[in-house]
Design an enzyme around this catalytic site. Structure first.
Site, PDB file in Angstrom:
ATOM      1  N   SER A 100       0.870  -1.185   0.000  1.00 18.32           N
ATOM      2  CA  SER A 100       0.000   0.000   0.000  1.00 18.32           C
ATOM      3  C   SER A 100       0.898   1.224   0.000  1.00 18.32           C
ATOM      4  O   SER A 100       1.457   1.600   1.030  1.00 18.32           O
ATOM      5  CB  SER A 100      -0.907  -0.004   1.232  1.00 18.32           C
ATOM      6  OG  SER A 100      -1.791  -1.092   1.204  1.00 18.32           O
TER       7      SER A 100
ATOM      8  N   LEU B 249      -7.451   2.553  -5.798  1.00 16.58           N
ATOM      9  CA  LEU B 249      -8.622   1.891  -5.212  1.00 16.58           C
ATOM     10  C   LEU B 249      -8.348   1.477  -3.771  1.00 16.58           C
ATOM     11  O   LEU B 249      -9.229   1.579  -2.909  1.00 16.58           O
ATOM     12  CB  LEU B 249      -9.019   0.678  -6.058  1.00 16.58           C
ATOM     13  CG  LEU B 249     -10.252  -0.105  -5.592  1.00 16.58           C
ATOM     14  CD1 LEU B 249     -11.478   0.789  -5.456  1.00 16.58           C
ATOM     15  CD2 LEU B 249     -10.535  -1.259  -6.562  1.00 16.58           C
ATOM     16  N   LYS B 250      -7.127   1.034  -3.492  1.00  9.01           N
ATOM     17  CA  LYS B 250      -6.793   0.651  -2.110  1.00  9.01           C
ATOM     18  C   LYS B 250      -6.910   1.849  -1.167  1.00  9.01           C
ATOM     19  O   LYS B 250      -7.396   1.721  -0.039  1.00  9.01           O
ATOM     20  CB  LYS B 250      -5.374   0.075  -2.062  1.00  9.01           C
ATOM     21  CG  LYS B 250      -4.901  -0.316  -0.654  1.00  9.01           C
ATOM     22  CD  LYS B 250      -5.780  -1.406  -0.033  1.00  9.01           C
ATOM     23  CE  LYS B 250      -5.360  -1.737   1.392  1.00  9.01           C
ATOM     24  NZ  LYS B 250      -4.083  -2.424   1.483  1.00  9.01           N
ATOM     25  N   LEU B 251      -6.501   3.031  -1.617  1.00  8.19           N
ATOM     26  CA  LEU B 251      -6.631   4.212  -0.769  1.00  8.19           C
ATOM     27  C   LEU B 251      -8.100   4.530  -0.502  1.00  8.19           C
ATOM     28  O   LEU B 251      -8.470   4.906   0.616  1.00  8.19           O
ATOM     29  CB  LEU B 251      -5.931   5.407  -1.418  1.00  8.19           C
ATOM     30  CG  LEU B 251      -4.402   5.325  -1.520  1.00  8.19           C
ATOM     31  CD1 LEU B 251      -3.844   6.590  -2.159  1.00  8.19           C
ATOM     32  CD2 LEU B 251      -3.761   5.087  -0.154  1.00  8.19           C
TER      33      LEU B 251
END
Length: 291
Positions: A95, A169-171
């Site tokens: 991440s 998208l992970k954020l």
């Protein structure tokens, strides 16, 4: 095992070692590098540099905590890219910031290495059971090559779009996760301060539909005072910081997420290696007035 059946891990912490276990169950071999030379249960061979791991594996999986660790493990004479050759596949499950993902993609392209940004959604229980959700950014052909790996470590692969999309998208997902936990912590603090019975309050929250299964798991752990790290507060706060920077670059107003980032900075200061749900415990201590 041939090199095509060997996965090289750069970073071998709580998430990566569980991914490796599931890959080994599926018949892959695993090699690893960490700066400390430690991690996992001792069943995986550690090599002295990221470059050496990359030389012995066609597919390299990177799982490091932040932009700085990514740069240190990827670049330079001992970095993973130095050991990779044209046609190799690099899966970045870390991440990190969109800028760090873009830099890694550019460096990979210069060597003819296919780079996929593929952070995962899920904590250590999902990593252990192979039920992660993989958030992949990259071209369709590269993701098809990586799909057998993704299928071993996760239950679903989301092709989020071109390179960098998985990172972004992970954020988004972690921002929602952090904001939800902060709201839960503040609401629990009010309930306790107002005189609600502690057990009744925590048990009621485990029953209602408005709270996600993830946050219910955190509430149950907080009730027991168990903040063992499934997702350490230092990493959650880091992801919120990355999200705030990314939102500012897009001129997206995010006052709620800004406040949540401050709350998670408090949690990180209080117990950086505890699970980020320690914020519930911090808020409980504040309203208990027993400092």
């Amino acid at each position: 095992m041939t090199s095509q059946q060997t996965i090289g891990f750069i970073g071998f912490g709580a998430m990566a070692c569980r991914m490796a276990d599931n890959l080994k169950k599926a018949g892959y071999a695993a090699l690893a590098y960490t700066p400390s030379g430690k991690g996992g249960d001792g069943s995986t061979l550690f090599l002295p540099s990221a470059a050496e791991v990359a030389r012995k594996a066609t597919i390299v999986v990177v799982c490091v905590p932040d932009d700085e660790a990514l740069a240190a493990s990827m670049y330079g004479a001992e970095g993973a890219l130095a050991g990779m050759k044209e046609g190799d596949l690099l899966l970045n499950t870390s991440s990190v910031s969109p800028e760090a993902s873009a830099e890694l993609l550019k460096a990979g392209q210069a060597k003819g290495v296919s780079v996929i940004d593929c952070p995962v959604s899920g904590s250590t229980p999902e990593a252990e059971s192979g039920n992660l959700v993989i958030l992949a950014g990259g071209d369709t052909a590269a993701i098809a090559r990586a799909k057998p790996i993704f299928d071993c470590i996760g239950k679903t692969t989301v092709h989020a779009g071109p390179a960098g999309s998985g990172t972004r998208l992970k954020l988004v997902i972690n921002g929602i996760m952090g904001a939800g936990l902060a709201a839960v912590a503040e609401a629990i603090a009010y309930g306790l301060a107002s005189g609600l019975d502690r057990s009744t309050l925590f048990d009621a929250l485990d029953e209602v539909a408005v709270i996600s299964p993830h946050h219910k798991r955190k509430i149950r752990a907080a009730k027991a005072g168990d903040f063992s790290p499934q997702f350490p507060s230092r990493l959650m706060q880091k992801d919120m910081r990355l999200l705030m920077d990314a939102a500012a670059r897009q001129a997206v107003p995010a006052p709620t997420l800004a406040a949540v980032t401050q709350q998670l900075s408090l949690a990180r200061r209080a117990a950086e290696d505890a699970d980020y749900s320690v914020l519930i415990g911090v808020m409980e201590k504040i309203v208990a007035n027993d400092a």
